[in-house]
Enzyme design. Structure first.
Site: not given
Length: 319
Positions: A11, A72, A103, A125, A127, A129, A171
């Site tokens: 992303g 992707r 990741d 990213t 996120d 995360d 998510r």
């Protein structure tokens, strides 16, 4: 180390262009040739590459998204796909590769390193995360985008005396909801890392209404799900009209904040330094004000890093 490749994968996130710019200009400053890979690992397999110069990255530091594009690639997950990527890498004479992504992108970089190409990863990213680093490139911008939305939604929510659930990205990681909720004065923050009880959410709303509060904001990370169901249950239990706003991919776009531009620039330059020093299989991060680098193996080991104290503080301040 004469030729360095750079790609963005997974992303997109605000600040990726600043990172690309730093890699290109730092590389050229140090006498290296820089090759830009279009469309991530898909482009690496297909050979979508071109040499970059100073003009290639002019006027991009303030732009969101990624000038190299991203995609992707299921094919890259296979051994055959990675061999194709290595063939293209050798054809273009790439000696080292900088990978900007999350990741999944890092796992791809690790696989390439095992095949003989030195790789350095930059955490791109929204996120946040990747738990080995305090912040990822794009996270701060995403939080500020949500904050802007909170302000706008609060205006209309107050006019109608409503509660509003704002669903944000995340998510498996609730950091966007947590940080935006704390900064935006949300009444409740619902994240995947902490089990929530609807009665506690409703209790806060009722107490706020009883003291004359005209609006209420609830931040919900998408990983929890059920925004419409939660909204319906709140209305049934409190009698407070409740609306749902799903921000979606608006959080990915927009001009990166100063923090993200500076973070990306520092990391991009450091990635080039590491490759020139003969380092490989490293992921860059930030700890306090210091840019750090850790082995990819350690990146994947660190999965638990939820900011419980920040979550507790948000609860205290929203009484």
């Amino acid at each position: 180390m004469k030729t360095i490749g750079v790609l963005t994968s997974g992303g997109d996130s605000p600040g990726m262009n600043a990172a690309i710019r730093a890699v290109v200009r730092s590389g050229i400053y140090n006498g290296c040739k820089i090759v830009g890979v279009k469309q991530g690992y898909h482009g690496l397999i297909k050979g979508y590459m071109e040499e970059m110069n100073l003009s290639s990255v002019a006027d991009i530091i303030h732009r969101g998204g990624t000038m190299l594009q991203t995609a992707r690639s299921e094919e890259f997950l296979t051994e055959e796909g990675r061999q194709k990527a290595m063939y293209a890498i050798n054809i273009f004479g790439i000696d080292g590769l900088v990978v900007i992504g999350g990741d999944g992108s890092f796992k791809g970089a690790q696989k390439l390193n095992e095949l003989g190409i030195p790789t350095i990863g930059l955490p791109g990213t929204i996120d946040n995360d990747l738990r080995y680093t305090e912040y990822t490139i794009g996270f701060d911008t995403a939080v500020n985008t949500v904050l802007d939305a909170i302000g706008r939604i609060r205006d209309t929510s107050a006019s109608h005396g409503r509660a509003n659930i704002i669903e944000v990205m995340g998510r498996h990681c609730g950091d966007i909801a947590l940080y935006a909720g704390l900064a935006g004065g949300a009444e409740s923050i619902i994240v995947p890392e902490v089990e929530f009880k609807i009665d506690q959410v409703c209790s806060k709303l009722i107490k706020g209404r009883n003291r004359g509060k005209l609006h209420s904001i609830i931040l919900l990370a998408e990983g929890v799900g059920g925004a419409m169901e939660i909204s319906k249950e709140i209305e049934e239990k409190t009698g407070i009209e409740t609306r749902v706003t799903i921000l979606g991919h608006i959080q990915r776009g927009g001009s990166p904040t100063a923090f993200d531009r500076i973070l990306a620039s520092k990391m991009g330059a450091r990635a080039v330094e590491l490759l020139l020093e003969g380092k490989k299989n490293r992921a860059l991060g930030i700890n306090g004000l210091e840019i750090i680098d850790v082995d990819f193996v350690d990146v994947f080991k660190q999965t638990d890093g939820f900011h419980q104290k920040t979550y507790d503080l948000a609860n205290i301040l929203s009484i």
